[in-house]
Design an enzyme around this catalytic site. Structure first.
Site, PDB file in Angstrom:
ATOM      1  N   CYS A  89       4.731   2.540  80.544  1.00  0.00           N
ATOM      2  CA  CYS A  89       3.860   3.028  79.672  1.00  0.00           C
ATOM      3  C   CYS A  89       2.962   2.126  78.758  1.00  0.00           C
ATOM      4  O   CYS A  89       2.104   2.517  77.947  1.00  0.00           O
ATOM      5  CB  CYS A  89       4.329   4.418  79.104  1.00  0.00           C
ATOM      6  SG  CYS A  89       5.203   4.298  77.798  1.00  0.00           S
ATOM      7  N   CYS A 158      21.143  -2.376  73.859  1.00  0.00           N
ATOM      8  CA  CYS A 158      21.245  -3.114  75.284  1.00  0.00           C
ATOM      9  C   CYS A 158      20.220  -2.625  76.087  1.00  0.00           C
ATOM     10  O   CYS A 158      20.559  -1.497  76.907  1.00  0.00           O
ATOM     11  CB  CYS A 158      22.634  -2.918  75.596  1.00  0.00           C
ATOM     12  SG  CYS A 158      23.140  -4.207  76.792  1.00  0.00           S
TER      13      CYS A 158
END
Length: 170
Positions: A89, A158
């Site tokens: 997005c 991460c």
């Protein structure tokens, strides 16, 4: 001779001033988010629509909560100055200024560009308690956050490379 130098200096001053009025950002300079949608501008699509827009690898990670293999992601060794945005997005997520080498095989950051741009949710899917990180705009799975990162936050976001796109900022 001095009056000639003085007049020449006066003529060149506007040119020098114009050249200095819009300096290029240096690495480490703030990145403006004004041209990006707000995290509160939600993006909701069906799986069928996401499948049309995303690559199979992106769909597997972003929509099905998969994980790319370590040390295979295209953004692991990205070291330019810029912005990491959601691949689904375009939501700005991380600045290159907060990226660090974690040695884990995935791009790692010590904080998001704004806290409201990501969601942190409990994840007990592997029988272990972890914290999942999702995009706050589209709900795409980005990765996990751990408490073994560097200062100043002590956190390690991460992230899967495939869930991110990098926009270089000069």
């Amino acid at each position: 001779m001095k009056p000639v130098i003085f007049l020449l200096s006066l003529c060149l001053l506007p040119l020098v001033a114009c050249a200095q009025s819009a300096p290029k950002p240096e690495p480490g300079s703030a990145i403006s988010l004004q041209s990006y949608p707000a995290a509160s501008d939600k993006v909701v699509k069906s799986d069928a629509n996401w499948k049309k827009e995303l690559t199979p690898a992106q769909f597997e990670v972003l929509r099905m909560k998969g994980t790319e293999r370590p040390y295979t992601g295209a953004l692991l060794n990205e070291h330019h100055h810029g912005l990491f945005v959601c691949a689904a997005c375009g939501n700005p997520l991380f600045s290159s200024d907060t990226k660090f080498e974690s040695g884990t095989g995935w791009p790692s950051f010590y904080q998001p560009i704004e806290a409201t741009r990501v969601l942190e949710l409990p994840d007990n899917s592997l029988g272990d308690s972890r914290t999942e990180v999702e995009c706050a705009r589209c709900g795409g799975h980005l990765g996990h956050v751990f408490d073994d990162g560097p200062k100043p936050t002590g956190l390690r976001y991460c992230m899967n490379s495939v869930s991110l796109k990098f926009i270089r900022v000069q």
